[in-house]
Design a protein around this motif. Sequence first.
Motif, PDB file in Angstrom:
ATOM      1  N   SER A   1       0.847  -1.188   0.000  1.00 31.12           N
ATOM      2  CA  SER A   1       0.000   0.000   0.000  1.00 31.12           C
ATOM      3  C   SER A   1       0.884   1.240   0.000  1.00 31.12           C
ATOM      4  O   SER A   1       1.999   1.238   0.504  1.00 31.12           O
ATOM      5  N   GLU A   2       0.355   2.284  -0.597  1.00 35.44           N
ATOM      6  CA  GLU A   2       1.082   3.545  -0.703  1.00 35.44           C
ATOM      7  C   GLU A   2       0.329   4.626   0.056  1.00 35.44           C
ATOM      8  O   GLU A   2      -0.831   4.452   0.399  1.00 35.44           O
TER       9      GLU A   2
ATOM     10  N   SER B   1      -0.948   8.498  -0.153  1.00 38.93           N
ATOM     11  CA  SER B   1      -1.196   9.686  -0.952  1.00 38.93           C
ATOM     12  C   SER B   1      -1.203  10.896  -0.015  1.00 38.93           C
ATOM     13  O   SER B   1      -1.821  10.852   1.053  1.00 38.93           O
ATOM     14  N   LYS B   2      -0.533  11.964  -0.402  1.00 42.45           N
ATOM     15  CA  LYS B   2      -0.446  13.148   0.453  1.00 42.45           C
ATOM     16  C   LYS B   2      -1.825  13.745   0.739  1.00 42.45           C
ATOM     17  O   LYS B   2      -2.141  14.095   1.864  1.00 42.45           O
ATOM     18  N   LYS B   3      -2.660  13.811  -0.293  1.00 36.13           N
ATOM     19  CA  LYS B   3      -4.016  14.375  -0.143  1.00 36.13           C
ATOM     20  C   LYS B   3      -4.828  13.551   0.855  1.00 36.13           C
ATOM     21  O   LYS B   3      -5.466  14.103   1.765  1.00 36.13           O
ATOM     22  N   ASN B   4      -4.806  12.220   0.697  1.00 38.57           N
ATOM     23  CA  ASN B   4      -5.558  11.361   1.612  1.00 38.57           C
ATOM     24  C   ASN B   4      -5.010  11.435   3.030  1.00 38.57           C
ATOM     25  O   ASN B   4      -5.768  11.374   3.996  1.00 38.57           O
TER      26      ASN B   4
ATOM     27  N   ASP C   1      -4.189   5.256   0.715  1.00 42.11           N
ATOM     28  CA  ASP C   1      -3.741   4.877  -0.625  1.00 42.11           C
ATOM     29  C   ASP C   1      -4.633   5.555  -1.653  1.00 42.11           C
ATOM     30  O   ASP C   1      -5.847   5.398  -1.634  1.00 42.11           O
ATOM     31  N   GLY C   2      -4.042   6.303  -2.564  1.00 34.72           N
ATOM     32  CA  GLY C   2      -4.807   7.055  -3.546  1.00 34.72           C
ATOM     33  C   GLY C   2      -5.109   6.301  -4.830  1.00 34.72           C
ATOM     34  O   GLY C   2      -5.753   6.841  -5.728  1.00 34.72           O
ATOM     35  N   ARG C   3      -4.659   5.055  -4.943  1.00 34.83           N
ATOM     36  CA  ARG C   3      -4.885   4.290  -6.171  1.00 34.83           C
ATOM     37  C   ARG C   3      -6.333   3.804  -6.261  1.00 34.83           C
ATOM     38  O   ARG C   3      -7.076   3.840  -5.286  1.00 34.83           O
TER      39      ARG C   3
ATOM     40  N   LYS D   1      -6.129  -2.436  -3.607  1.00 35.48           N
ATOM     41  CA  LYS D   1      -5.544  -1.435  -4.493  1.00 35.48           C
ATOM     42  C   LYS D   1      -4.185  -1.959  -4.970  1.00 35.48           C
ATOM     43  O   LYS D   1      -3.152  -1.629  -4.400  1.00 35.48           O
TER      44      LYS D   1
END
Length: 181
Positions: A8-9, A11-14, A121-123, A147
């Motif tokens: 999992s990654e 995301s800065k926004k999330n 995770d933004g994906r 994701k």
Amino acid sequence: MDKLVAQSEVSKKNAIIMTISVAILALLVIWSLYKWFVLTVVQPLELMAEALVLFVLIERTSAKYTYEMDKNVLRLTKRGLLGKRIHEVPYSDIVGAYRYKPQLIGVIKFRRTYRFHSALDGRDVWTLAYTAAGLRGKIENRRFYFKPGVKLLMALQELPGKIMISEEQVIKLVLSKSKGE
């Protein structure tokens, strides 16, 4: 199939959105504690509900997910506040993987649904539909929301006609499989 591991990654926004949400809920819990101990307004259900939602948000943001492809299985691992949980799905049991789209009522009944993706995770979310034996040996439909990212999806393409297909194709495969048994 070669061994491939995807994680999992963040995301800065999330991460910003979830941090603000956790902070607001933490302030609500502090306010409820203040009302209880200083103002003597006892509302245990309010406090329990806020604490539960805060715990769920922290669990959703702190969990780490790993997707691992071996020779015979796709292994999905979750490491969270409540410990480590591993699921293995043999490639032969996979019915299909399609892009997730929210809906009120689905055509297929899934006995178990597992969410294996981080809120950070933004994906895109994908649905992995598969079959597995239930408690009494009866075959049941299950699914994972995950994701995987482009690299893992491309590696899973070695399963011909099962990955990155439409939900309608998965429904047809499930229905034809259930009629064949």
